[in-house]
Scaffold this active site. Structure first.
Site, PDB file in Angstrom:
ATOM      1  N   GLY A  48       0.774  -1.219   0.068  1.00 16.50           N
ATOM      2  CA  GLY A  48       0.109  -0.123   0.057  1.00 16.50           C
ATOM      3  C   GLY A  48       0.695   1.205   0.060  1.00 16.50           C
ATOM      4  N   CYS A  49       1.958   1.318   0.773  1.00 18.25           N
ATOM      5  CA  CYS A  49       2.936   2.409   0.813  1.00 18.25           C
ATOM      6  C   CYS A  49       3.569   2.598  -0.490  1.00 18.25           C
ATOM      7  CB  CYS A  49       3.532   2.194   2.208  1.00 18.25           C
ATOM      8  SG  CYS A  49       2.797   2.360   3.683  1.00 18.25           S
ATOM      9  N   THR A  50       3.786   1.421  -0.886  1.00 22.45           N
ATOM     10  CA  THR A  50       4.733   1.698  -2.292  1.00 22.45           C
ATOM     11  C   THR A  50       3.527   2.083  -3.398  1.00 22.45           C
ATOM     12  OG1 THR A  50       6.144  -0.105  -1.802  1.00 22.45           O
ATOM     13  CG2 THR A  50       5.579   0.294  -4.130  1.00 22.45           C
TER      14      THR A  50
END
Length: 159
Positions: A48-50
């Site tokens: 998700g952060c990527t």
């Protein structure tokens, strides 16, 4: 937990970055005509952060063209952030807040629920700080996928 709202004064900060330097809100505000997009994410190099970081990377020209600087803040150490920057070609500063001081000041650290489990951690959030240092927009519990597109619309970048 205190959350920021439009009109609040944004807490200033200076944090270590992926490149071994530091970044401050005051410096970014001085470099950006309209303000700074400060986004808070749980952990570098997770799916998700990527997705969110790459969406900010891919929208950076439009955001900068509209007068905004971007900085990402997480509790990750600078070495992990450096790997994230290198792996995904990120072109904006990533700041390290392992003591959660800035995360807490912005209301992006607190109780979360995930799959029936309650724990304390980073609340995925974005705060847009105007050039004058006041909060223009504060969004909490945002979803990584599609967040940057929704933010661009909210900022009037996409008609």
């Amino acid at each position: 937990m205190t959350r920021l709202t439009a009109g609040d004064t944004a807490p200033d900060f200076t944090l270590p970055t992926a490149d071994g330097g530091t970044v401050s809100l005051a410096t970014l505000r001085g470099q950006a005509e309209r303000g700074v997009v400060v986004y808070f994410y749980p952990a570098a190099m997770t799916p998700g952060c990527t997705k969110e970081a790459c969406d900010f990377r891919d929208s950076l020209d439009a955001l900068q063209g509209a007068g905004y600087a971007v900085v990402g803040v997480s509790p990750d150490e600078p070495a992990k952030l450096a790997s994230f920057v290198e792996r995904d070609g990120l072109t904006f500063p990533l700041a390290s807040d392992p003591e959660h001081e800035v995360l807490e000041a912005y209301g992006a650290w607190g109780e979360k629920k995930n799959y029936g489990r309650t724990y304390v951690g980073v609340i995925r959030s974005t705060v847009v700080v105007g050039a004058d240092g006041t909060v223009e927009l504060a969004q909490y519990n945002v979803k990584a996928t599609g967040h940057v597109a929704r933010l661009r619309t909210k900022l009037g970048l996409d008609a």
